[in-house]
Each structure stands twice: as structure tokens, then as C-alpha cells.
Design an enzyme around this catalytic site. Structure first.
Site, PDB file in Angstrom:
ATOM      1  N   ASN A 120       9.118 -16.119   2.284  1.00  0.00           N
ATOM      2  CA  ASN A 120       8.851 -16.291   3.711  1.00  0.00           C
ATOM      3  C   ASN A 120       9.983 -15.614   4.475  1.00  0.00           C
ATOM      4  O   ASN A 120      11.152 -15.931   4.263  1.00  0.00           O
ATOM      5  CB  ASN A 120       8.786 -17.781   4.061  1.00  0.00           C
ATOM      6  CG  ASN A 120       7.611 -18.476   3.387  1.00  0.00           C
ATOM      7  OD1 ASN A 120       6.528 -17.900   3.263  1.00  0.00           O
ATOM      8  ND2 ASN A 120       7.819 -19.703   2.942  1.00  0.00           N
ATOM      9  N   GLN A 130       9.644 -19.636   7.215  1.00  0.00           N
ATOM     10  CA  GLN A 130      10.988 -19.765   6.621  1.00  0.00           C
ATOM     11  C   GLN A 130      11.758 -20.871   7.334  1.00  0.00           C
ATOM     12  O   GLN A 130      11.829 -20.896   8.573  1.00  0.00           O
ATOM     13  CB  GLN A 130      11.750 -18.435   6.718  1.00  0.00           C
ATOM     14  CG  GLN A 130      13.094 -18.496   5.994  1.00  0.00           C
ATOM     15  CD  GLN A 130      13.814 -17.150   5.940  1.00  0.00           C
ATOM     16  OE1 GLN A 130      13.368 -16.156   6.513  1.00  0.00           O
ATOM     17  NE2 GLN A 130      14.957 -17.138   5.261  1.00  0.00           N
ATOM     18  N   HIS A 159      15.300 -16.658  -0.587  1.00  0.00           N
ATOM     19  CA  HIS A 159      14.875 -17.323  -1.816  1.00  0.00           C
ATOM     20  C   HIS A 159      13.438 -16.917  -2.140  1.00  0.00           C
ATOM     21  O   HIS A 159      12.649 -16.632  -1.251  1.00  0.00           O
ATOM     22  CB  HIS A 159      14.973 -18.850  -1.686  1.00  0.00           C
ATOM     23  CG  HIS A 159      14.312 -19.389  -0.464  1.00  0.00           C
ATOM     24  ND1 HIS A 159      14.893 -19.309   0.782  1.00  0.00           N
ATOM     25  CD2 HIS A 159      13.116 -19.983  -0.275  1.00  0.00           C
ATOM     26  CE1 HIS A 159      14.077 -19.845   1.673  1.00  0.00           C
ATOM     27  NE2 HIS A 159      12.982 -20.257   1.057  1.00  0.00           N
ATOM     28  N   HIS A 206       9.955 -18.188  -3.850  1.00  0.00           N
ATOM     29  CA  HIS A 206       9.188 -19.329  -4.335  1.00  0.00           C
ATOM     30  C   HIS A 206       8.421 -18.854  -5.571  1.00  0.00           C
ATOM     31  O   HIS A 206       7.669 -17.877  -5.497  1.00  0.00           O
ATOM     32  CB  HIS A 206       8.169 -19.804  -3.301  1.00  0.00           C
ATOM     33  CG  HIS A 206       8.762 -20.341  -2.028  1.00  0.00           C
ATOM     34  ND1 HIS A 206       8.871 -21.686  -1.767  1.00  0.00           N
ATOM     35  CD2 HIS A 206       9.271 -19.711  -0.942  1.00  0.00           C
ATOM     36  CE1 HIS A 206       9.418 -21.868  -0.569  1.00  0.00           C
ATOM     37  NE2 HIS A 206       9.663 -20.681  -0.051  1.00  0.00           N
TER      38      HIS A 206
END
Ligand code: 5GP
Length: 115
Positions: A86, A93, A99, A101
């Protein structure tokens, strides 16, 4: 280096279920899973959003992709998983520390994770 929720997790200040770690990144279980297997793969280096990554981050980004496959395989979902990043509040986000997922553990229904 700026502090984020994830730097606090990496420092052990906030508990988490660590599934994998190396010198560049760490994988933890998402606290609010959206799939039977929902893991966050986080670089130790703080890059707020994917769009903030620089040319010199290319090797790290490649490492994250390769490691995502490794972690998925380690968790038994190596043949069927989805990666999501995101980027920005409008895209959902909530933690401004890049990061990935990693999601899987059940079939995909027309490209969506079946619930
Ligand atoms: P984002 O919405 O920024 O793409 O993803 C942030 C993710 O971090 C969310 O899926 C959320 O559930 C997860 N998260 C938020 N706080 C914590 C926490 O304290 N521990 C863990 N393991 N995950 C968290």
C-alpha cells in the site's frame, strides 16, 4: 533513522511474532490478519513509502521480493500467495515504513482473496 512502529518492533520494544529475519529485513505476523497467512516483510532501513525508494535502494527492493518468496515457501504457501504494497494513505497505508504484505493460505476467487 526515524522511529516507526516497525523500528520499535525490530528493537523489541513492541512484541511481535517474528517468522524470519536477516541483516536487511524482518518478517512478522500481521496483528490483524486479512488472510489465514498474513505476514509483513519489512526492511530494517526506513523508506516511508515505495515511491520514496531511491536508485541506491534497488538491491534492497530486490532482496525483499526474493525474501518474500522464501518466507512464503517456509510458511507452506510458496505456490499460491499474493504480495501487496500500500503506497500512501489513499491506498490504505497506515504505517509509513515500507512493508510487503504476504497473504495466502486459501484459494483466490477471481483474483481476490476468498474470505
Ligand atoms: P498498511 O496499512 O500500512 O499497509 O499495513 C500496516 C499493517 O500493520 C496492517 O495490516 C496492520 O494490521 C499491521 N499492524 C499494525 N500495528 C501492528 C502491530 O503492532 N503489530 C503487528 N504485527 N502488525 C501491526
Amino acid at each position: 533513522m526515524s522511529e516507526t512502529l516497525f523500528t520499535k518492533i525490530m528493537a523489541g520494544e513492541i512484541p511481535s511474532d517474528i517468522l524470519y529475519e536477516d541483516e536487511h529485513c524482518i518478517a512478522i505476523r500481521d496483528i490483524n490478519p486479512q488472510a489465514p497467512v498474513h505476514v509483513l516483510l519489512i526492511p530494517r532501513q526506513v523508506i516511508p513509502r515505495l515511491v520514496d525508494a531511491q536508485l541506491e535502494d534497488q538491491a534492497l527492493l530486490g532482496h525483499l521480493l526474493q525474501t518474500a518468496g522464501k518466507v512464503a515457501t517456509q510458511l507452506g504457501i510458496g505456490d499460491t500467495f499474493r504480495l501487496v504494497v500500500n503506497n500512501g494513505e489513499g491506498a490504505g497505508q497506515t504505517v509509513f515504513h515500507l512493508h510487503l504484505h504476504i497473504m495466502g493460505g486459501q484459494g483466490f476467487d477471481e483474483g481476490r482473496l476468498a474470505r
